[in-house]
Design a protein around this motif. Structure first.
Motif, PDB file in Angstrom:
ATOM      1  N   LEU A   1      34.652  24.619  38.091  1.00 50.56           N
ATOM      2  CA  LEU A   1      33.576  25.429  38.895  1.00 50.56           C
ATOM      3  C   LEU A   1      34.291  26.508  40.018  1.00 50.56           C
ATOM      4  CD1 LEU A   1      30.803  26.164  39.717  1.00 50.56           C
ATOM      5  CD2 LEU A   1      30.654  23.939  41.081  1.00 50.56           C
ATOM      6  N   MET A   2      35.339  25.624  40.603  1.00 53.65           N
ATOM      7  CA  MET A   2      35.907  26.248  41.832  1.00 53.65           C
ATOM      8  C   MET A   2      36.676  27.595  41.420  1.00 53.65           C
ATOM      9  SD  MET A   2      35.115  24.729  44.865  1.00 53.65           S
ATOM     10  CE  MET A   2      33.706  24.835  44.143  1.00 53.65           C
ATOM     11  N   THR A   3      37.422  27.246  40.186  1.00 53.85           N
ATOM     12  CA  THR A   3      38.137  28.360  39.603  1.00 53.85           C
ATOM     13  C   THR A   3      37.397  29.465  39.428  1.00 53.85           C
ATOM     14  OG1 THR A   3      39.766  26.691  38.418  1.00 53.85           O
ATOM     15  CG2 THR A   3      39.716  28.876  37.685  1.00 53.85           C
ATOM     16  N   SER A   4      36.265  29.182  38.802  1.00 53.65           N
ATOM     17  CA  SER A   4      35.238  30.397  38.340  1.00 53.65           C
ATOM     18  C   SER A   4      34.676  31.105  39.498  1.00 53.65           C
ATOM     19  CB  SER A   4      34.117  29.700  37.652  1.00 53.65           C
ATOM     20  OG  SER A   4      34.349  29.172  36.379  1.00 53.65           O
ATOM     21  N   LEU A   5      34.229  30.257  40.661  1.00 51.98           N
ATOM     22  CA  LEU A   5      34.018  30.924  41.778  1.00 51.98           C
ATOM     23  C   LEU A   5      35.120  31.716  42.528  1.00 51.98           C
ATOM     24  CD1 LEU A   5      32.122  27.958  43.539  1.00 51.98           C
ATOM     25  CD2 LEU A   5      31.017  29.930  42.459  1.00 51.98           C
ATOM     26  N   PHE A   6      36.180  31.155  42.597  1.00 54.18           N
ATOM     27  CA  PHE A   6      37.434  31.760  43.010  1.00 54.18           C
ATOM     28  C   PHE A   6      37.603  33.225  42.227  1.00 54.18           C
ATOM     29  CE2 PHE A   6      41.854  33.044  42.752  1.00 54.18           C
ATOM     30  CZ  PHE A   6      42.168  33.199  44.089  1.00 54.18           C
ATOM     31  N   PHE A   7      37.275  33.123  41.180  1.00 56.11           N
ATOM     32  CA  PHE A   7      37.538  34.334  40.159  1.00 56.11           C
ATOM     33  C   PHE A   7      36.513  35.329  40.494  1.00 56.11           C
ATOM     34  CE2 PHE A   7      36.667  36.656  36.366  1.00 56.11           C
ATOM     35  CZ  PHE A   7      37.857  37.359  36.177  1.00 56.11           C
ATOM     36  N   ILE A   8      35.246  34.773  40.645  1.00 61.14           N
ATOM     37  CA  ILE A   8      34.289  35.986  40.943  1.00 61.14           C
ATOM     38  C   ILE A   8      34.399  36.516  42.503  1.00 61.14           C
ATOM     39  CG2 ILE A   8      31.886  35.906  41.569  1.00 61.14           C
ATOM     40  CD1 ILE A   8      31.158  33.660  39.496  1.00 61.14           C
ATOM     41  N   MET A   9      34.800  35.728  43.360  1.00 59.41           N
ATOM     42  CA  MET A   9      34.944  36.129  44.876  1.00 59.41           C
ATOM     43  C   MET A   9      36.204  37.131  44.721  1.00 59.41           C
ATOM     44  SD  MET A   9      32.805  35.015  46.679  1.00 59.41           S
ATOM     45  CE  MET A   9      33.487  35.207  48.148  1.00 59.41           C
ATOM     46  N   LEU A  10      37.004  36.774  44.065  1.00 64.50           N
ATOM     47  CA  LEU A  10      38.386  37.685  43.913  1.00 64.50           C
ATOM     48  C   LEU A  10      37.743  39.182  42.995  1.00 64.50           C
ATOM     49  CD1 LEU A  10      41.411  38.397  44.100  1.00 64.50           C
ATOM     50  CD2 LEU A  10      41.672  37.547  41.771  1.00 64.50           C
TER      51      LEU A  10
END
Length: 209
Positions: free
Chosen positions: A16-25
């Motif tokens: 989940l954190m990886t996905s959120l980081f990717f979305i924010m990036l």
């Protein structure tokens, strides 16, 4: 069993954190790209506005004086009217025919300017002024004098300011109402015409902001 659940939780949390980081990036990169494009558009607009502003200052100095503090042109043609009179043919000047011819030539210069800059659109404001005297309707009178000049240019002398120009008539009176219009200390000098040439490009860009 509890260890498997805990392991599953942390694995899901990490995903989940990886996905959120990717979305924010992705959002961050998108914002940077949009800001860069916006800056490019703004720079082009500013360059265009500056070019258009400079173009309005090349009218013939024989007939016009540009006042940058007010962003207006003053016609270098001395006019004087009897009190309460707006008819341009009744001006009180020593050589009326020469005065009228000079006003005509000034109008031709405005027409030529608009033709030279046909790629731009303008608002042309013809402003009449009046000197302080005993007459009580100087604001209405100043408008009528500006209208008289417009009629002289377009009706009597057949000038045409083109499709790229919107013409407006204005009267700023005798300063009695303190409207902060441009005035001179010597009241006789306030019997004159002022010309505003406003690029519509600037107005449209201001409205878009």
């Amino acid at each position: 069993m509890s260890q498997k659940k805990e392991s599953f939780f942390w694995t899901s949390y990490s995903d989940l954190m990886t996905s959120l980081f990717f979305i924010m990036l992705v959002l961050f990169i998108l914002v940077i790209v949009l800001l860069h494009k916006r800056m490019e558009v703004t720079e082009r607009q500013l360059a265009e506005i500056k070019k258009v502003e400079q173009s309005t200052q090349d009218l013939d100095r024989k007939y016009f004086t540009y006042r940058p503090d007010y962003k207006k042109y003053v016609l270098n043609i001395a006019v004087s009217y009897p009190v309460g009179i707006s008819d341009i043919t009744q001006m009180d000047v020593s050589d009326k025919e020469k005065c009228l011819e000079d006003l005509y030539q000034a109008g031709k210069e405005v027409q030529s300017f608009l033709e030279r800059n046909h790629e731009n659109k303008y608002i042309l404001i013809i402003e009449g002024q009046a000197s302080k005297d005993s007459y009580k309707l100087n604001y209405e009178l100043s408008y009528q004098r500006a209208l008289g000049l417009m009629k002289y240019w377009c009706k009597d002398r057949k000038l045409n300011f083109g499709d790229n120009c919107e013409v407006q008539i204005a009267g700023s009176g005798d300063g009695e109402l303190e409207t902060n219009s441009m005035r001179e200390e010597s009241e006789i000098l306030n019997q004159r015409f002022l010309i505003h040439i406003l690029p519509k490009n600037i107005l449209e860009n201001e409205e878009d902001k």
